[in-house]
Write a protein that holds these residues in place. Sequence first.
Motif: not given
Length: 62
Positions: A5-6, A8-10, A13, A58, A61-62
């Motif tokens: 899964k990508p 997502q959490d900054k 990242q 990344f 995805r913001e």
Amino acid sequence: MADLKPIQDKEKQVVYLKERLNIFMEVLDSIDPEEAEVEDIDRLIEMIDDIELKCEQFRGRE
């Protein structure tokens, strides 16, 4: 099987990018400039390209 899964959490990242940069630095430090071959330089460029691609993903995805 790995979780694909990508991220997502900054914070995750940033951790991921730091880990990739640390790996890059380790590889870079291990290369002897006098004995480096084109393949070594190509691998470093590939690693930087991969990190750049991940940064762009990344950012998207913001």
